[in-house]
Design a protein around this motif. Structure first.
Motif, short mmCIF file in Angstrom:
data_model
loop_
_atom_site.label_atom_id
_atom_site.label_comp_id
_atom_site.label_asym_id
_atom_site.label_seq_id
_atom_site.Cartn_x
_atom_site.Cartn_y
_atom_site.Cartn_z
N TYR A 271 59.79 44.82 35.36
CA TYR A 271 59.07 45.80 34.54
C TYR A 271 59.20 47.20 35.12
O TYR A 271 59.61 48.15 34.42
CB TYR A 271 57.60 45.40 34.45
CG TYR A 271 56.77 46.37 33.63
CD1 TYR A 271 56.67 46.23 32.26
CD2 TYR A 271 56.11 47.44 34.23
CE1 TYR A 271 55.93 47.12 31.49
CE2 TYR A 271 55.37 48.34 33.48
CZ TYR A 271 55.29 48.17 32.11
OH TYR A 271 54.57 49.07 31.37
N TYR A 272 58.84 47.37 36.39
CA TYR A 272 58.82 48.71 36.96
C TYR A 272 60.23 49.28 37.16
O TYR A 272 60.44 50.50 36.98
CB TYR A 272 58.05 48.71 38.29
CG TYR A 272 56.56 48.50 38.10
CD1 TYR A 272 55.79 49.40 37.39
CD2 TYR A 272 55.93 47.38 38.65
CE1 TYR A 272 54.43 49.20 37.20
CE2 TYR A 272 54.57 47.18 38.48
CZ TYR A 272 53.82 48.09 37.76
OH TYR A 272 52.47 47.89 37.57
N GLU B 234 61.37 50.21 33.67
CA GLU B 234 60.59 51.37 33.22
C GLU B 234 61.20 52.66 33.75
O GLU B 234 61.26 53.67 33.05
CB GLU B 234 59.15 51.23 33.70
CG GLU B 234 58.24 52.40 33.32
CD GLU B 234 56.86 52.28 33.93
OE1 GLU B 234 55.87 52.44 33.20
OE2 GLU B 234 56.77 52.03 35.16
N LYS B 235 61.68 52.62 34.98
CA LYS B 235 62.24 53.83 35.61
C LYS B 235 63.71 54.06 35.26
O LYS B 235 64.12 55.19 34.98
CB LYS B 235 62.09 53.74 37.13
CG LYS B 235 62.62 54.97 37.86
CD LYS B 235 62.33 54.92 39.36
CE LYS B 235 62.83 56.19 40.04
NZ LYS B 235 62.50 56.19 41.49
N LEU C 134 58.78 52.47 43.78
CA LEU C 134 58.69 51.23 43.03
C LEU C 134 57.98 50.15 43.83
O LEU C 134 57.21 49.36 43.28
CB LEU C 134 60.09 50.76 42.62
CG LEU C 134 60.82 51.59 41.57
CD1 LEU C 134 62.13 50.91 41.17
CD2 LEU C 134 59.95 51.79 40.33
N LYS D 99 54.31 50.75 43.42
CA LYS D 99 53.79 50.31 42.11
C LYS D 99 53.59 48.81 42.07
O LYS D 99 52.61 48.31 41.52
CB LYS D 99 54.76 50.75 41.00
CG LYS D 99 54.68 52.22 40.64
CD LYS D 99 55.51 52.49 39.39
CE LYS D 99 55.32 53.92 38.91
NZ LYS D 99 56.04 54.19 37.65
N ILE D 100 54.53 48.08 42.66
CA ILE D 100 54.43 46.62 42.66
C ILE D 100 53.29 46.15 43.56
O ILE D 100 52.46 45.34 43.16
CB ILE D 100 55.77 46.00 43.11
CG1 ILE D 100 56.86 46.29 42.08
CG2 ILE D 100 55.63 44.50 43.34
CD1 ILE D 100 58.27 45.99 42.55
#
Length: 313
Positions: free
Chosen positions: A97-98, A101-102, A182, A185-186
């Motif tokens: 996902y992350y 997303e980036k 990242l 974020k995780i």
């Protein structure tokens, strides 16, 4: 010296006559040796029952005690593996996902070395990772039907598809090589543990996942690497040898601590409840070793059940 081949009756005679193990039901003992092998059942689980001075079994130790420990360990593997797989699935989902997303959904994004920490000692690691990911995509006889489908129909395999085909070990290495923003974020999805700690935790969990999946001895396993010092180590008042915690670092209890941070509350409570039940069941099946000896071999402090009393933050 090479170990000579022994028939099942000879194996039983060796255990009884040379090693002092009580064997009252020889047909049962032979059946267990046939099913599990001498190496897996006896060599793998004899250590807690042996007198280190004589090399023989402690007085009163029964063949059934070995079987009880063997089956306890099997139950531990069956207990921990699904929870480790849940963590693995969660990390796969968050990473795909992350990252997407980036960088977007193109496979060229995760095959681009500039989208990782590509410097210093990480250069060969990133190169190896990209080579491995490319191999999954372009393998001529890939066992993954969904990968072949995306390659033939879309000429692109998004990361959320590809990550289903990588091992937990590769997943943990990929996390370690992601850009720090990242990783942050995780790791933010797991309160009480920051991105560098999560990297070390995922590495050791992936190894314990393999121990479970490959039917290796789990209860007393140790790895050279360890999880970092976490707040729960301090709250449990785990004793130290010098600056190093004596348990909960590279043993099975390190997995329990890690899962306390990475599993949802109800999942962890269910894991703990079943773990308590298995230990009690084992103690009902054998008096040859004490609960204290068992917990020590597992790397569990005597107050381990209080792990759910403390906040992990």
């Amino acid at each position: 010296m090479a170990k000579p081949f022994l028939t099942y009756p000879q194996q039983i005679a060796k255990l009884r006559d040379e090693k002092g193990l009580m064997i009252q039901d020889e047909p049962y003992a032979e059946a267990m040796l046939r099913q599990n092998s001498y190496f897996a059942l006896v060599t793998g689980y004899k250590h807690l029952f042996k007198d280190q001075a004589t090399g023989k079994y402690k007085a009163g130790t029964r063949f059934e005690d070995l079987v009880a420990l063997y089956e306890f360990d099997r139950s531990l593997r069956e207990l921990f593996l699904p929870y480790l797989c849940r963590v693995e699935r969660h990390i796969r989902s968050l990473m795909s996902y992350y990252f997407s997303e980036k960088y977007g959904e193109s496979q060229q994004a995760y095959l681009d070395k500039s989208n990782y920490q590509y410097s210093g000692a990480n250069i060969p690691r990133v190169d190896k990772l990209i080579y491995k990911l490319s191999g999954i995509i372009y393998a001529p006889n890939s066992p993954y039907v969904y990968i072949r489908h995306y390659v033939s129909r879309n000429h692109n395999v998004p990361l959320w598809v590809l990550l289903n085909a990588v091992t937990f070990g590769t997943l943990s290495k990929m996390y370690m090589l992601l850009p720090q923003n990242l990783q942050i974020k995780i790791s933010a999805n797991f309160p009480g543990i920051h991105e560098r700690q999560l990297s070390a935790v995922l590495s050791i969990l992936s190894k314990y996942r393999n121990v479970c999946a490959h039917n290796e001895r789990l209860f007393s396993h140790r790895f050279r690497e360890s999880i970092p010092d976490l707040l729960l180590h301090q709250k449990l008042r785990i004793p130290k040898t010098g600056a190093q915690y004596s348990c909960g670092k590279s043993d099975l209890f390190s997995v329990v601590i890690a899962l306390r941070y990475l599993l949802p509350k109800n999942d962890f409570l269910a894991l703990k409840q079943e773990l308590v039940r298995l230990i009690k069941q084992f103690k009902r099946n054998t008096a040859a070793i004490s609960e204290k000896e068992l917990l020590s071999a597992m790397g569990f402090p005597e107050n381990w059940t209080s792990i759910t009393r403390f906040r992990k933050l």
